[in-house]
Design a protein around this motif. Structure first.
Motif, PDB file in Angstrom:
ATOM      1  N   UNK A 135     -46.518-143.961 113.829  1.00 22.01           N
ATOM      2  CA  UNK A 135     -46.966-144.828 112.734  1.00 22.01           C
ATOM      3  C   UNK A 135     -47.644-146.087 113.270  1.00 22.01           C
ATOM      4  N   UNK A 138     -51.032-145.472 114.186  1.00 20.38           N
ATOM      5  CA  UNK A 138     -51.816-144.863 113.087  1.00 20.38           C
ATOM      6  C   UNK A 138     -52.163-143.413 113.427  1.00 20.38           C
ATOM      7  N   UNK A 140     -51.528-139.465 112.900  1.00 17.49           N
ATOM      8  CA  UNK A 140     -51.005-138.413 112.004  1.00 17.49           C
ATOM      9  C   UNK A 140     -50.514-137.269 112.887  1.00 17.49           C
ATOM     10  N   UNK A 141     -49.219-137.365 113.256  1.00 17.18           N
ATOM     11  CA  UNK A 141     -48.696-136.509 114.308  1.00 17.18           C
ATOM     12  C   UNK A 141     -47.632-135.565 113.759  1.00 17.18           C
ATOM     13  N   UNK A 142     -47.840-134.281 113.936  1.00 17.50           N
ATOM     14  CA  UNK A 142     -46.897-133.295 113.394  1.00 17.50           C
ATOM     15  C   UNK A 142     -45.734-133.085 114.361  1.00 17.50           C
ATOM     16  N   UNK A 143     -44.659-133.798 114.128  1.00 15.47           N
ATOM     17  CA  UNK A 143     -43.498-133.782 115.015  1.00 15.47           C
ATOM     18  C   UNK A 143     -42.416-132.865 114.450  1.00 15.47           C
TER      19      UNK A 143
ATOM     20  N   UNK B 265     -43.524-139.056 103.236  1.00 15.56           N
ATOM     21  CA  UNK B 265     -44.001-137.939 104.056  1.00 15.56           C
ATOM     22  C   UNK B 265     -45.283-137.342 103.488  1.00 15.56           C
ATOM     23  N   UNK B 267     -48.951-138.144 100.865  1.00 19.17           N
ATOM     24  CA  UNK B 267     -49.854-139.226 100.490  1.00 19.17           C
ATOM     25  C   UNK B 267     -50.955-138.711  99.576  1.00 19.17           C
ATOM     26  N   UNK B 272     -53.305-139.363 106.241  1.00 20.79           N
ATOM     27  CA  UNK B 272     -53.450-140.736 105.754  1.00 20.79           C
ATOM     28  C   UNK B 272     -54.615-141.400 106.497  1.00 20.79           C
ATOM     29  N   UNK B 278     -50.896-148.568 104.069  1.00 24.06           N
ATOM     30  CA  UNK B 278     -49.522-148.074 104.228  1.00 24.06           C
ATOM     31  C   UNK B 278     -49.111-147.957 105.697  1.00 24.06           C
ATOM     32  N   UNK B 279     -50.081-147.673 106.578  1.00 26.49           N
ATOM     33  CA  UNK B 279     -49.754-147.518 108.007  1.00 26.49           C
ATOM     34  C   UNK B 279     -48.983-148.720 108.561  1.00 26.49           C
ATOM     35  N   UNK B 280     -49.444-149.907 108.218  1.00 23.30           N
ATOM     36  CA  UNK B 280     -48.875-151.110 108.849  1.00 23.30           C
ATOM     37  C   UNK B 280     -47.891-151.861 107.964  1.00 23.30           C
ATOM     38  N   UNK B 281     -47.578-151.314 106.791  1.00 21.54           N
ATOM     39  CA  UNK B 281     -46.679-152.060 105.910  1.00 21.54           C
ATOM     40  C   UNK B 281     -45.260-152.057 106.503  1.00 21.54           C
ATOM     41  N   UNK B 284     -42.625-149.693 104.947  1.00 21.25           N
ATOM     42  CA  UNK B 284     -42.989-148.292 104.731  1.00 21.25           C
ATOM     43  C   UNK B 284     -42.795-147.496 106.013  1.00 21.25           C
ATOM     44  N   UNK B 285     -42.147-146.321 105.888  1.00 20.91           N
ATOM     45  CA  UNK B 285     -42.041-145.384 107.013  1.00 20.91           C
ATOM     46  C   UNK B 285     -42.972-144.229 106.701  1.00 20.91           C
ATOM     47  N   UNK B 286     -43.943-144.021 107.563  1.00 20.31           N
ATOM     48  CA  UNK B 286     -44.934-142.966 107.382  1.00 20.31           C
ATOM     49  C   UNK B 286     -44.611-141.795 108.309  1.00 20.31           C
ATOM     50  N   UNK B 287     -44.529-140.582 107.749  1.00 14.95           N
ATOM     51  CA  UNK B 287     -44.510-139.382 108.591  1.00 14.95           C
ATOM     52  C   UNK B 287     -45.603-138.448 108.077  1.00 14.95           C
ATOM     53  N   UNK B 288     -46.006-137.506 108.933  1.00 11.90           N
ATOM     54  CA  UNK B 288     -47.240-136.743 108.725  1.00 11.90           C
ATOM     55  C   UNK B 288     -46.997-135.410 108.011  1.00 11.90           C
ATOM     56  N   UNK B 289     -46.458-135.480 106.793  1.00  9.16           N
ATOM     57  CA  UNK B 289     -46.167-134.269 105.999  1.00  9.16           C
ATOM     58  C   UNK B 289     -45.437-133.238 106.889  1.00  9.16           C
ATOM     59  N   UNK B 290     -44.363-133.710 107.505  1.00 14.80           N
ATOM     60  CA  UNK B 290     -43.639-132.878 108.476  1.00 14.80           C
ATOM     61  C   UNK B 290     -42.166-132.702 108.131  1.00 14.80           C
TER      62      UNK B 290
END
Lengths: 326, 326
Positions: A135, A138, A140-143, B265, B267, B272, B278-281, B284-290
């Protein structure tokens, strides 16, 4: 008349409930600076002569609990001590029993500790820190992540704490093996074994949690032999006592690749000394004996004391009474 | 004869079980580069004419699934599609149904997503990163934490995913309110309400999880009005669809202090976009639809397909058959 010694902060929280329970109780409060008052009037340490001592969680943060214990042991009045501890390996508790004083320990921290275990194991199984790094970048990493579902958990000690860990692990679809002194089955464990059977049941365990008391039998239970019998994907969690583990052997084992990681809330020496190699070990998570510090522990401890006080005054059985320390 | 179209990687995993099930099946494999083979012989896209298409999780990583879908919709042979998705909001699924092709969706990711939710909520409630920082600084720091015990969870959508979240939250002593289209009670929820009742049930929720399908009724369900009715200590989790939330309104709400944090997860636009706020808020915890990428999802998906294939061949009911997309 019954005299209760308790921390001034604890008294501030429960005084209304206390006077509802029995308005005739004498209350002796101890402040963090050691100052003592009986029913609001200053007294000296030698004049405590309490019948009941509530060694609540407040004494962890501050207050001369050692001096209070000494005064209590010297007095001829003490009848019952309610402690905030679960583990009773410190010598004072045996002295309390030897003196003929009744002793009740606490299960108020069990829920908090179980939550600590689940959160820390999941933080290890899931790419918690890699997600945060992605994050920040920035990216977008599929972990992918390791599930708790279908994992095997060995929970050494299946009392209040161990069984609450078991309850949560089972809800995730884990298979739970509890280690009990009695070997008796338990509704929150799929299997129960005794300590002597641990070695033959280690190789397929994904998570091993130490939630047992420190006794002669459990001291340094986790040594080189134990560690080398573990699975190389296993996570070891210690929320019991530091003396359950040979820390030198643990460091060697982790360096060799088995187990995969260790989550440690307790240590041979606390606070963990500044130069100790566990601080910087990449496979070790160190926390400062804080697994009990959940937001509900204090309130559950207050409830337990008040419940037991009512039991005591009504000459009923006390909850969590300990008559023998193994 | 029955022709099955599936990803070459999926075929490699299940070919033994497939031939045990019915050795006479024709297998059409699609590689990640688009190459097609029927029983090992190269064929063209227009010659697929499959009866069954298994759109397994492998197509998420690679493979021209869109072209396969087009070929399938053009053919007159297709009878059944098993997808790895839970959500069927993409227009292609309605086209499948309109064409008279049977459709089954997947519950194989439910366990993984439920684990993602629990791990991320606990990482938020506990001082996960502060603990790591204290360790790095060799600091023996007594960090208290917020418990899940006795918290209130509102789980919007109580299907496979929502109910698995509910099961785990309940094991932690949380009070679970499920939001269901039907309003029918559910053994894993303490209360069930319908969507129209959400607003009046938001103020005391500690965790709000969006686990519902994206439909005309749920689109932008979480807007400024929803957010301002939330508790200022609440954590919002979205593992449904990005279009459930007005992201601009969410940022304004977080900046105002309610809810406390958002775990996202999914968006409005995925991936994203690089410059998205949202990346730097910080909240907010961003994950990549994972959230579905648990270690057991693929195997559960394989099992589901094989179970349904057997059902299909024996003319029994298919598990998770969808006859109407809301």
């Amino acid at each position: 008349m019954t005299d209760i010694l308790l921390h001034a902060s604890a008294h501030a929280r429960i005084k209304d409930r206390l006077s509802t329970l029995d308005p005739a109780l004498n209350v002796i409060t101890m402040q963090t600076d050691g100052a003592l008052h009986r029913n609001g009037v200053p007294i000296e340490m030698d004049d405590i002569n309490a019948h009941i001592f509530w060694a609540s969680i407040d004494f962890l943060v501050g207050g001369p609990v050692r001096e209070a214990m000494i005064a209590l042991l010297k007095s001829e009045t003490a009848q019952w001590v309610q402690t905030a501890s679960a583990g009773l390996d410190a010598p004072v508790w045996q002295m309390i029993l030897d003196k003929g004083i009744r002793l009740t320990n606490s299960d108020a921290q069990a829920i908090a500790i179980a939550e600590y275990v689940m959160a820390n194991v999941m933080a290890e199984f899931q790419p918690t820190f890699e997600r945060r790094e992605a994050q920040t970048a920035h990216e977008w990493k599929r972990l992918p992540f390791r599930e708790l579902s279908n994992t095997n958990w060995l929970i050494v000690g299946f009392g209040h704490i161990g069984s609450e860990v078991g309850r949560r692990a089972k809800a995730f679809g884990a298979h739970v093996t509890g280690v009990r002194h009695s070997g008796k089955s338990h509704e929150l464990a799929d299997h129960v074994i005794t300590q002597s059977e641990i070695h033959n049941n280690l190789s397929n365990q994904d998570v091993v949690v130490l939630a047992c008391p420190l006794t002669e039998a459990t001291k340094i239970m986790v040594d080189g032999t134990f560690l080398s019998a573990m699975n190389n994907k296993a996570v070891l969690v210690n929320i019991g006592r530091g003396q359950l583990i040979n820390e030198d052997a643990l460091i060697i084992a982790l360096d060799t690749g088995t187990p995969e990681a260790a989550i440690l809330d307790v240590f041979q020496t606390e606070p963990l000394p500044e130069g100790h190699p566990l601080w910087d070990h990449p496979k070790v998570r160190v926390t400062a004996h804080t697994s009990a510090f959940g937001s509900g522990t204090r309130e559950r401890g207050d409830d337990l004391f008040l419940e037991n006080l009512q039991n005591f005054l009504n000459e009923k059985d006390l909850r969590n009474e300990v008559t023998k320390i193994q």
